[in-house]
Design a protein around this motif. Sequence first.
Motif, mmCIF file in Angstrom:
data_model
loop_
_atom_site.group_PDB
_atom_site.id
_atom_site.type_symbol
_atom_site.label_atom_id
_atom_site.label_comp_id
_atom_site.label_asym_id
_atom_site.label_seq_id
_atom_site.Cartn_x
_atom_site.Cartn_y
_atom_site.Cartn_z
ATOM 1 N N ILE A 386 0.836 -1.203 0.000
ATOM 2 C CA ILE A 386 0.000 0.000 0.000
ATOM 3 C C ILE A 386 0.869 1.251 0.000
ATOM 4 O O ILE A 386 0.550 2.247 -0.670
ATOM 5 N N CYS A 387 1.977 1.223 0.754
ATOM 6 C CA CYS A 387 2.880 2.382 0.786
ATOM 7 C C CYS A 387 3.431 2.695 -0.603
ATOM 8 O O CYS A 387 3.493 3.864 -1.018
ATOM 9 N N ILE A 388 3.851 1.665 -1.326
ATOM 10 C CA ILE A 388 4.374 1.882 -2.684
ATOM 11 C C ILE A 388 3.275 2.433 -3.588
ATOM 12 O O ILE A 388 3.496 3.355 -4.384
ATOM 13 N N LEU A 389 2.062 1.874 -3.442
ATOM 14 C CA LEU A 389 0.942 2.337 -4.263
ATOM 15 C C LEU A 389 0.603 3.796 -3.953
ATOM 16 O O LEU A 389 0.374 4.603 -4.869
ATOM 17 N N VAL A 390 0.575 4.129 -2.651
ATOM 18 C CA VAL A 390 0.295 5.515 -2.260
ATOM 19 C C VAL A 390 1.369 6.452 -2.809
ATOM 20 O O VAL A 390 1.076 7.558 -3.297
ATOM 21 N N GLY A 391 2.641 6.018 -2.715
ATOM 22 C CA GLY A 391 3.729 6.845 -3.246
ATOM 23 C C GLY A 391 3.600 7.083 -4.738
ATOM 24 O O GLY A 391 3.813 8.206 -5.232
ATOM 25 N N LEU A 392 3.212 6.051 -5.486
ATOM 26 C CA LEU A 392 3.051 6.188 -6.935
ATOM 27 C C LEU A 392 1.887 7.114 -7.278
ATOM 28 O O LEU A 392 2.009 7.993 -8.143
ATOM 29 N N LEU A 393 0.749 6.909 -6.573
ATOM 30 C CA LEU A 393 -0.430 7.704 -6.884
ATOM 31 C C LEU A 393 -0.256 9.167 -6.494
ATOM 32 O O LEU A 393 -0.625 10.078 -7.253
ATOM 33 N N SER A 394 0.305 9.402 -5.302
ATOM 34 C CA SER A 394 0.444 10.782 -4.836
ATOM 35 C C SER A 394 1.622 11.493 -5.486
ATOM 36 O O SER A 394 1.658 12.728 -5.517
ATOM 37 N N GLY A 395 2.600 10.754 -5.995
ATOM 38 C CA GLY A 395 3.762 11.387 -6.617
ATOM 39 C C GLY A 395 3.668 11.534 -8.121
ATOM 40 O O GLY A 395 4.477 12.243 -8.729
ATOM 41 N N PHE A 396 2.658 10.855 -8.731
ATOM 42 C CA PHE A 396 2.606 10.861 -10.193
ATOM 43 C C PHE A 396 2.326 12.251 -10.745
ATOM 44 O O PHE A 396 3.041 12.739 -11.635
ATOM 45 N N PHE A 397 1.303 12.937 -10.237
ATOM 46 C CA PHE A 397 0.947 14.253 -10.798
ATOM 47 C C PHE A 397 2.066 15.279 -10.591
ATOM 48 O O PHE A 397 2.414 15.997 -11.545
ATOM 49 N N PRO A 398 2.630 15.379 -9.382
ATOM 50 C CA PRO A 398 3.773 16.312 -9.243
ATOM 51 C C PRO A 398 4.939 15.945 -10.152
ATOM 52 O O PRO A 398 5.588 16.842 -10.730
ATOM 53 N N ALA A 399 5.215 14.634 -10.290
ATOM 54 C CA ALA A 399 6.325 14.208 -11.157
ATOM 55 C C ALA A 399 6.026 14.541 -12.617
ATOM 56 O O ALA A 399 6.914 14.972 -13.368
ATOM 57 N N TYR A 400 4.771 14.329 -13.017
ATOM 58 C CA TYR A 400 4.382 14.651 -14.393
ATOM 59 C C TYR A 400 4.516 16.148 -14.650
ATOM 60 O O TYR A 400 4.987 16.585 -15.709
ATOM 61 N N LYS A 401 4.103 16.960 -13.675
ATOM 62 C CA LYS A 401 4.210 18.414 -13.806
ATOM 63 C C LYS A 401 5.675 18.832 -13.945
ATOM 64 O O LYS A 401 6.013 19.693 -14.777
ATOM 65 N N ALA A 402 6.556 18.194 -13.123
ATOM 66 C CA ALA A 402 7.982 18.526 -13.182
ATOM 67 C C ALA A 402 8.592 18.163 -14.520
ATOM 68 O O ALA A 402 9.431 18.900 -15.070
ATOM 69 N N SER A 403 8.158 17.026 -15.080
ATOM 70 C CA SER A 403 8.749 16.577 -16.357
ATOM 71 C C SER A 403 8.328 17.451 -17.530
ATOM 72 O O SER A 403 8.984 17.437 -18.572
ATOM 73 N N LYS A 404 7.215 18.179 -17.374
ATOM 74 C CA LYS A 404 6.721 19.024 -18.478
ATOM 75 C C LYS A 404 7.218 20.473 -18.393
ATOM 76 O O LYS A 404 6.883 21.286 -19.257
ATOM 77 N N LEU A 405 8.004 20.793 -17.372
ATOM 78 C CA LEU A 405 8.503 22.165 -17.253
ATOM 79 C C LEU A 405 9.461 22.494 -18.404
ATOM 80 O O LEU A 405 10.287 21.673 -18.807
ATOM 81 N N ASP A 406 9.361 23.706 -18.906
ATOM 82 C CA ASP A 406 10.258 24.165 -19.968
ATOM 83 C C ASP A 406 11.616 24.506 -19.342
ATOM 84 O O ASP A 406 11.670 25.276 -18.374
ATOM 85 N N PRO A 407 12.717 23.952 -19.860
ATOM 86 C CA PRO A 407 14.022 24.189 -19.214
ATOM 87 C C PRO A 407 14.427 25.667 -19.217
ATOM 88 O O PRO A 407 15.035 26.144 -18.254
ATOM 89 N N ILE A 408 14.108 26.431 -20.277
ATOM 90 C CA ILE A 408 14.514 27.851 -20.331
ATOM 91 C C ILE A 408 13.738 28.643 -19.295
ATOM 92 O O ILE A 408 14.310 29.452 -18.547
ATOM 93 N N GLU A 409 12.410 28.395 -19.219
ATOM 94 C CA GLU A 409 11.613 29.097 -18.215
ATOM 95 C C GLU A 409 12.010 28.678 -16.814
ATOM 96 O O GLU A 409 11.976 29.504 -15.885
ATOM 97 N N SER A 410 12.389 27.419 -16.651
ATOM 98 C CA SER A 410 12.786 26.937 -15.315
ATOM 99 C C SER A 410 14.059 27.597 -14.851
ATOM 100 O O SER A 410 14.219 27.940 -13.683
ATOM 101 N N LEU A 411 15.039 27.795 -15.785
ATOM 102 C CA LEU A 411 16.304 28.424 -15.409
ATOM 103 C C LEU A 411 16.114 29.894 -15.039
ATOM 104 O O LEU A 411 16.882 30.444 -14.255
ATOM 105 N N ARG A 412 15.056 30.501 -15.555
ATOM 106 C CA ARG A 412 14.792 31.909 -15.248
ATOM 107 C C ARG A 412 13.929 32.062 -14.002
ATOM 108 O O ARG A 412 13.664 33.192 -13.581
ATOM 109 N N TYR A 413 13.477 30.920 -13.438
ATOM 110 C CA TYR A 413 12.561 30.968 -12.283
ATOM 111 C C TYR A 413 13.310 31.441 -11.042
ATOM 112 O O TYR A 413 14.418 30.994 -10.768
ATOM 113 N N GLU A 414 12.720 32.375 -10.320
ATOM 114 C CA GLU A 414 13.327 32.861 -9.071
ATOM 115 C C GLU A 414 12.499 32.317 -7.916
ATOM 116 O O GLU A 414 11.293 32.483 -7.888
#
Length: 414
Positions: A386-414
């Motif tokens: 259950i812990c692994i399942l919870v980690g996958l479910l709760s971490g998927f959306f944040p991980a997906y959001k992180a993977s879609k960040l634009d590298p140029i905009e990310s480097l300019r982020y303050e």
Amino acid sequence: MNLLENIKEALRSVQSNLLRTILTGLIIAIGITSLVGMLTAIDGMKAQIEESFAGFGANNFDVKSRFSNGARVTTDGVAQKTYPPISYREATAFRDEYSQRGVVTVFSNFSGATEIKRGSKKTNPNSRMIGGDENYFFIKGIKIEQGRNFSNSEIQFGNNVCVVGKEIVSALFEKGEDPINQHITFYGSRYTIIGVTEEQGSATAGSGPDRAVVIPLENARRLDRNGTFRYAITASLSDPGKMDYEMGHATGVMRKIRQDRIGDEDSFEIVKSQTLGESLEEVAGFLRIGGFGIGFITLLGAAIGLMNIMMVSVTERTREIGVRKALGATPLRIRQQFLIEAIVICLLGGLLGVLFGIGIGNVVANLVGPGGFLVPWLWIFVAFGICILVGLLSGFFPAYKASKLDPIESLRYE
């Protein structure tokens, strides 16, 4: 950036944000503690109760009349054949022949609505009348708290003696008054109380064992003036591994006594008695469902909390993600990094929750009665899954959001 480096980076991130990791892990730990703790307590209490009542019904089988409710069963408009009930002669003949292989009791529940009197006092007309022999209490697992069991002569001659339940005593005697060797009246005859059974309790509203009056079987037979009493047999074996074999042998004995013809179906029923363990397992199953449901709700809240923390972590590390992408990290590797981090936090919280759950569950179970220390391996593996399942479910959306960040905009982020 390979998978091993992702794991190392996730562990470094967990270590660098130790306070946040501890607080998030505690959310998961509370959910796992409630889940494992309740399930451990249920299994521990069940094991202790089974040990306390070991053998009650575990080695027993019943021989009783077929279609004993007296109703004719119809199938496709055709009435099935009915058979006469087991008679007193047939029941005692079986007991005499089979008693060399095990302990056998013959009994008859011949009334469930009897009024018991003692002087000016009387019970409600809901007392249960049973005719039994000297083995009845042993096989049925009923302890005699005061007094004694029937003697051989009382069984043989059918004396007017009886063993009564606690509710009968409470209704007819004052508190502190000794009922042994006192007299009660029912069916127009006076009986002497020789024993009082231990309080049993009843899960139903009907006549429970505490409302029962047990008299010698021969005495009950004399009350059967119209020949309507139904007699049942319970046999107890020393070796439960031979249950099927002994039930087959008992079938042969009873067919001979009942004179069933070859090729005809049995004119009686032989069934294995429901054991205490089976009854407890049924109740424990419902308790497990309830415990699992409560633990699931707690874990659902923990998963939402973890997802919120991971979303904050993605926002805080936007510039770091841009650097990794600029150095060649693929969206897959970025997703892996955050998923692994969420799973690590869940596993750390799960480990703490399992330890707390086992401890709390065993403490609660031992409050019921002294017993050993139970380690619920099944629930431990379920908890980590259950812990692994919870980690996958709760971490998927944040991980997906992180993977879609634009590298140029990310480097300019303050």
